[in-house]
Design an enzyme around this catalytic site. Structure first.
Site, mmCIF file in Angstrom:
data_model
loop_
_atom_site.group_PDB
_atom_site.id
_atom_site.type_symbol
_atom_site.label_atom_id
_atom_site.label_comp_id
_atom_site.label_asym_id
_atom_site.label_seq_id
_atom_site.Cartn_x
_atom_site.Cartn_y
_atom_site.Cartn_z
ATOM 1 C CG ASP A 276 -15.513 15.089 -10.551
ATOM 2 O OD1 ASP A 276 -14.662 14.398 -9.973
ATOM 3 O OD2 ASP A 276 -16.648 14.670 -10.846
ATOM 4 C CG ASP A 278 -17.816 12.374 -7.733
ATOM 5 O OD1 ASP A 278 -17.389 13.152 -8.613
ATOM 6 O OD2 ASP A 278 -18.378 11.300 -8.014
ATOM 7 N NE ARG A 281 -17.435 14.205 -14.905
ATOM 8 C CZ ARG A 281 -18.267 14.785 -15.741
ATOM 9 N NH1 ARG A 281 -17.959 15.959 -16.250
ATOM 10 N NH2 ARG A 281 -19.405 14.219 -16.064
ATOM 11 C CE LYS A 375 -16.683 9.965 -14.338
ATOM 12 N NZ LYS A 375 -18.039 9.420 -14.322
ATOM 13 N NE ARG A 495 -23.361 15.710 -21.747
ATOM 14 C CZ ARG A 495 -23.263 16.683 -20.852
ATOM 15 N NH1 ARG A 495 -22.875 17.881 -21.226
ATOM 16 N NH2 ARG A 495 -23.574 16.474 -19.586
HETATM 17 C C1 G6P Z 1 -21.390 10.970 -15.111
HETATM 18 C C2 G6P Z 1 -21.173 9.517 -15.352
HETATM 19 C C3 G6P Z 1 -20.347 9.325 -16.586
HETATM 20 C C4 G6P Z 1 -20.956 10.036 -17.751
HETATM 21 C C5 G6P Z 1 -21.180 11.482 -17.417
HETATM 22 C C6 G6P Z 1 -21.854 12.294 -18.510
HETATM 23 O O1 G6P Z 1 -20.189 11.592 -14.780
HETATM 24 O O2 G6P Z 1 -20.518 8.922 -14.260
HETATM 25 O O3 G6P Z 1 -20.181 7.971 -16.832
HETATM 26 O O4 G6P Z 1 -20.124 9.971 -18.862
HETATM 27 O O5 G6P Z 1 -21.933 11.569 -16.247
HETATM 28 O O6 G6P Z 1 -23.182 12.035 -18.546
HETATM 29 P P1 G6P Z 1 -24.184 12.908 -19.395
HETATM 30 O O7 G6P Z 1 -25.377 12.015 -19.493
HETATM 31 O O8 G6P Z 1 -24.420 14.193 -18.664
HETATM 32 O O9 G6P Z 1 -23.519 13.166 -20.732
HETATM 33 ZN ZN ZN Z 2 -17.697 12.932 -10.664
#
Ligand code: G6P
Ligand code: ZN
Length: 542
Positions: A276, A278, A281, A375, A495
């Site tokens: 992604d 940065d 991911r 990550k 979600r």
């Molecule tokens: C970012 C964080 C993750 C998290 C993701 C989803 O990427 O670094 O740790 O799982 O956001 O977050 P959200 O609150 O949008 O479901």
């Molecule tokens: Zn990211």
């Protein structure tokens, strides 16, 4: 050389799941970035003369805020700033640099997978000395400071040259522009069997990596093509662009559609991946098979000892609550700990620091390990490549064998983006009110076993985080989870995470949405998604 500027608070600087994220024009308001950065420094103690790492994903406004952050670090008394050349550091690379050089902390500029550009997203995140995102007590303190801030300190000097590696001086502080890739690439060489991967690639194993015009381009080029010998052209879209070429740099089946289609095609390469904005991911697609992030976590954990960095075995596995239970089955078989945390990588930090978990993962395409405190997209790709090089089997065969051994957790996430905030909150409140009456209720053939609003008790610092998502568990191990995103920048994103456990290997060939159809219907019946959001279908299905 240093000046103090009077300012007034902004009321909307509360950090979300991953730092402060807003549209660029919000950040461009007078003193907006300065207020937040000063509030970060005002929440910290004991950094005089210490080192601060600064870097970002190269998105629009990155360079401007990097200049501001360097000048403010100097005025606030840091001794040294390490900044990636061109203002570039992927999130995992920033985490590594903080750890390697024992910095006091770091400022990471990114809005991750959100689009970039003059009208798109930007973000500022603070990472602590362990290389990981600041824990809630720090982000709460930062927020508190943003509400009362009256002045900030900044060096009144010319801009730093970000494009020449080496040392410069800014108002008595040293700024060292570093190569953004080399420390990270070196770390990867210590974890993985580069010789085995190189041989596998030389033997005709074909890969494709889509850097999505984002920060991993230079990292993937150097590691996959230069160091591992993948064919030139294996890394696509490798030049980081301020607007990511106008795309969402989000490696999922919607935004990395072209890669998905290539991998499902006739002449597909053996392995496809993407990262992604940065670089934290990952998307993993084998020839003819998409590996869900939850499955990928489980499969990586089950095979990790094939990589030199993990040959001694794993201490434990951690996953976010909405992530499927596939990893739990691996942990059980290995006889190691499994930890269920709220969404947000920051919750893994304590478990990693305490040596309780070695590998962590989230359904949102994040996987990583104790090598850094973020990550790490390329790390996941390299661990997959290491496993494939040693096992010499296809991704499909590895996945099938995994499901036969452990059972298959069919899994999907349905997102309803930019829905009205009041409607989304109303939906969650209504679910919360029903919780106690749900156990025992039947929906078609499904019977609800338990229902709760997830609370996390951190086993290391004993902090408690409440209201982390509503879990509806059905008899037989199926599950629906409802949560509002903490990373969106407009409206609310609902979600819905849907999971069915299928132990029978003769039933592992069903299309995921078909396998989950009754649960999807049950989710709507319970929450009234269509009625409350006015949406007939999700915006994104992953
Ligand atoms: C970012 C964080 C993750 C998290 C993701 C989803 O990427 O670094 O740790 O799982 O956001 O977050 P959200 O609150 O949008 O479901
Ligand atoms: Zn990211």
């Amino acid at each position: 050389m240093t000046k103090t500027v009077n300012t007034t608070p902004y009321t909307d600087q509360k950090p979300g799941t991953s730092g402060l994220r807003k549209k660029v024009p919000v950040f461009q308001q007078p003193n907006y970035a300065e207020n937040f950065i000063q509030s970060i420094f005002d929440s910290l103690e004991g950094f005089a003369g210490k080192t601060l790492v600064i870097g970002g994903d190269g998105r629009f406004y990155n360079r401007e805020v990097i200049q501001i952050a360097i000048k403010m670090a100097a005025a606030n008394g840091f001794g040294r700033v390490l900044v990636g050349r061109g203002g570039i550091l992927s999130t995992p690379a920033a985490s590594h640099v903080i750890r390697k050089y024992e910095a006091f902390g770091g400022i990471v500029l990114s809005a991750s997978h959100n689009p970039g550009g003059p009208a798109e997203d930007f973000g500022i995140k603070y990472n602590i000395g362990n290389g990981g995102p600041a824990p809630e007590k720090v982000t709460d303190a930062i927020y508190a400071h943003t509400k009362t801030i009256e002045r900030y300190k900044i060096a009144d000097v010319a801009d730093v040259n970000l494009d020449a590696e080496g040392e410069q001086e800014v108002a008595g502080m040293t700024v060292q522009v570093i190569n953004p890739v080399s420390d990270y690439a070196e770390l990867m060489e210590t974890l993985f069997d580069f010789t085995a991967i190189r041989a596998h690639l030389a033997g005709g194993f074909r890969i494709v990596f889509d850097a999505m015009s984002a920060v991993t381009g230079p990292y993937a080029k150097e590691i996959l093509e230069n160091r591992l010998g993948a064919a030139k052209g294996s890394v696509l879209n490798f030049v980081p662009l301020p607007d990511f070429g106008g795309h969402h740099p989000d490696p999922n089946l919607v935004h990395a559609r072209a890669l998905y289609e290539e991998m499902m095609g006739e002449n597909a390469p053996d392995f496809g991946a993407a990262s992604d904005g940065d670089g934290d991911r990952n998307l993993i697609i084998g020839k003819g098979i998409f590996v869900t992030p939850s499955d990928s976590l489980a499969m990586l954990a089950a095979n990790a000892t094939l990589a030199p960095g993990y040959a001694k075995g794993l201490a434990g596995i951690a996953r976010s609550m909405p992530t499927s239970g596939a990893a739990d089955r691996v942990a059980e078989k290995l006889g190691i700990g499994i930890y269920e945390t709220p969404t947000g990588w920051k919750f893994f930090g304590n478990l990693l620091d305490a040596g309780l978990a070695t590998i962590c993962g989230e359904e949102s395409a994040g996987t990583g390990s104790s090598h850094v405190r973020e990550k790490d997209g390329l790390w996941a790709v390299l661990l997959w490549l290491n496993i494939l090089a040693v096992r010499k089997e296809s991704v499909v065969d590895i996945a099938r064998e995994h499901w036969t051994t452990y059972g298959r957790n069919y899994y999907s996430r349905h997102d309803y983006e930019e829905v009205d905030s009041a409607a989304a909150n109303g939906l969650m409140d209504a679910l919360r009110e029903q919780l106690t009456t749900l156990p025992g209720r039947k929906l078609g053939d499904l019977t609800i076993e338990t229902a709760d609003d997830f609370s996390y008790h951190d086993p290391v610092d004993h902090s408690v985080s409440n209201n982390q998502g509503i879990r509806i568990l059905f008899e037989g191990g199926s599950r629906v989870v409802f949560r509002l995103s903490g990373t969106g920048t407009s409206g609310a994103t609902l979600r819905v995470y849907i999971e069915r456990f299928e132990p029978d290997a003769t039933k592992h060939d069903v299309d995921t949405q078909v396998a989950l159809a009754d649960l999807i219907e049950a989710a709507d019946a319970l929450a009234g998604i269509k009625e409350r959001t006015g949406r007939t279908e999700p915006t994104v299905i992953t």
